[in-house]
Design an enzyme around this catalytic site. Structure first.
Site, PDB file in Angstrom:
ATOM      1  N   ASP A 187      -7.195  -3.983  -5.185  1.00 52.05           N
ATOM      2  CA  ASP A 187      -6.779  -2.691  -4.641  1.00 52.05           C
ATOM      3  C   ASP A 187      -5.384  -2.294  -5.125  1.00 52.05           C
ATOM      4  OD1 ASP A 187      -8.381  -4.453  -3.004  1.00 52.05           O
ATOM      5  OD2 ASP A 187      -8.371  -2.976  -1.385  1.00 52.05           O
ATOM      6  N   ASP A 247       0.798  -1.226   0.000  1.00 50.36           N
ATOM      7  CA  ASP A 247       0.000   0.000   0.000  1.00 50.36           C
ATOM      8  C   ASP A 247       0.829   1.274   0.000  1.00 50.36           C
ATOM      9  OD1 ASP A 247      -2.702  -0.909  -0.079  1.00 50.36           O
ATOM     10  OD2 ASP A 247      -2.464  -1.635   1.975  1.00 50.36           O
TER      11      ASP A 247
END
Length: 423
Positions: free
Chosen positions: A182, A125
């Site tokens: 994602d 991330d």
């Protein structure tokens, strides 16, 4: 050509053709007459956001980041949590709008505690954490001495999770070799790092990952699985699963938005029309789904309203909306409209406008001083984990403000996108 776009009892009649532009160049605005939201409306939302973020700033501990507000309690995170970059990024967007130096200083104070995450090789991330924050800081200040090495170090940490066998960046620990949809959002960090540092390897990995995701994550209707679990030895698929959706074969709403945003971005960054065509297919799945509500703020899962009575989520959770999904969609659709020359472009823009109107209404936008200082209400983190259900979320606010800023650029006839390298 006139397109009539039906959504239950809501009908769009859209006419005209969007201005054509080339990818890999900064995009210019469509003609002024095609924009239905006024500068007054956009600026009012941004002004209100500044007032609200000041409320939030008063509650945030020096060494933490805001995450959500639930049960009348503020919830914060350390900088290692995946959402840590959104708050400084939000402050920077609002600084860009207002030129208020206090907002810039608030952002810089958070960047100081966030910088250490450039060495974090335990997460995929880093795009969310570092590009949304330091990327915006570099774009707005031009201070390469302060931010360039942070971004390039972070990009190197991110590609440490890449496997040439799997041809994708590993998302989580556990499982076997899980890759989640994602992760498409973290590829912009890599493409920009190549522009910033001149090393093509970051961009190359982003392209390979995006191509692998097209092949393995998507169904024939252009909906996406949440998780593809791979065998790291030979790259074969172990399983196609969900972690945050209603069930493995469902269309978890935010995952669909992540994918759309990611492929629009990949077209902008590469000029490969494969990505543009794919993004349009994803958009078609979303915008023509029979369970898309009239206000265009999706349910937490596109299959949630149809869950059978025996489902663990059917009774209490089936109709929860997710404002974070809507915010991401609005931002992605604004950009997609600038890449699309036919009537679809008008549909994308009109839908983004409708989403912004919905999110800016009292149904989703909190009164100033309430909601723990967060801008939007009614987002969903992960219903299967019982986490962050029907609460504000920091990334919902971030992408809402990003969408407003993108629309403001269209109104002003400015270039839609500026990369961190100043190109």
């Amino acid at each position: 050509m006139i397109m009539i776009f039906f959504r239950k009892r809501f009908v769009f009649v859209l006419a005209g053709v969007m201005t054509t532009v080339l990818a890999c160049q900064n995009q210019s605005a469509p003609q002024q007459e095609k924009l239905q939201l006024s500068a007054e409306f956009i600026n009012r939302q941004l002004d209100d956001a500044i007032s609200q973020v000041r409320v939030l700033a008063d509650s945030v501990p020096t060494d933490q980041m805001p995450r959500t507000f639930q049960a009348d309690t503020s919830v914060f995170s350390n900088t290692g949590w995946w959402t840590s970059g959104f708050y400084p990024g939000l402050l920077l967007y609002l600084y860009e709008y207002s030129e208020d130096e206090q907002l810039l200083q608030l952002a810089k104070a958070k960047l100081e505690i966030l910088e250490k995450e450039k060495y974090n090789k335990g997460t995929h991330d880093l795009g969310f954490m570092l590009y949304c924050s330091f990327g915006n800081a570099l774009r707005l200040t031009g201070d390469t001495a302060a931010y360039k090495d942070i971004l390039l170090t972070g990009a190197e940490s991110l590609i440490s999770r890449y496997s040439p066998t799997v041809k994708a960046i590993r998302s989580w620990e556990g499982w076997t070799y899980p890759v989640i949809i994602d992760n498409m959002m973290n590829l912009e960090f890599l493409t920009q790092a190549s522009k910033l540092g001149g090393d093509p390897k970051y961009r190359d990995i982003a392209v390979i990952h995006a191509n692998t995701t097209i092949v393995n994550h998507y169904r024939s209707d252009y909906s996406s699985y949440h998780v593809i679990d791979y065998n790291p030895v030979d790259g074969s698929i172990v399983g196609k699963k969900t972690a945050q959706g209603a069930f493995d074969e469902s269309a978890w709403a935010r995952g669909q938005a992540w994918g759309l945003y990611g492929y629009v971005m990949m077209y902008r960054e590469t000029g490969d029309k494969t990505y543009l065509d794919f993004a349009k297919h994803i958009a078609s799945f979303i915008l023509n789904h029979p369970n898309l509500p009239e206000d265009f703020v999706p349910y937490w899962d596109f299959d949630a309203p149809d869950l059978p009575a025996g489902s663990p989520y059917a009774h209490a959770y089936k109709t929860y909306r997710d404002a974070s999904t809507a915010s991401i969609l609005a931002s992605a659709l604004i950009e997609l409209s600038t890449h699309t020359e036919d009537d679809d472009g008008a549909t994308y823009l009109a839908t983004a406008e409708r989403i912004l109107q919905s999110l800016s209404s009292s149904a989703y936008k909190a009164e100033i001083g309430s909601n723990g200082g967060f801008i939007l209400r009614h987002s969903v983190g992960s219903i299967p984990h019982g986490s962050e259900i029907d609460v504000p979320l920091t990334y919902a606010d971030y992408y809402y403000i990003e969408a407003l800023m993108r629309y403001r650029r269209l109104l002003e006839g400015k270039l839609l996108f500026e990369d961190v390298a100043g190109r």
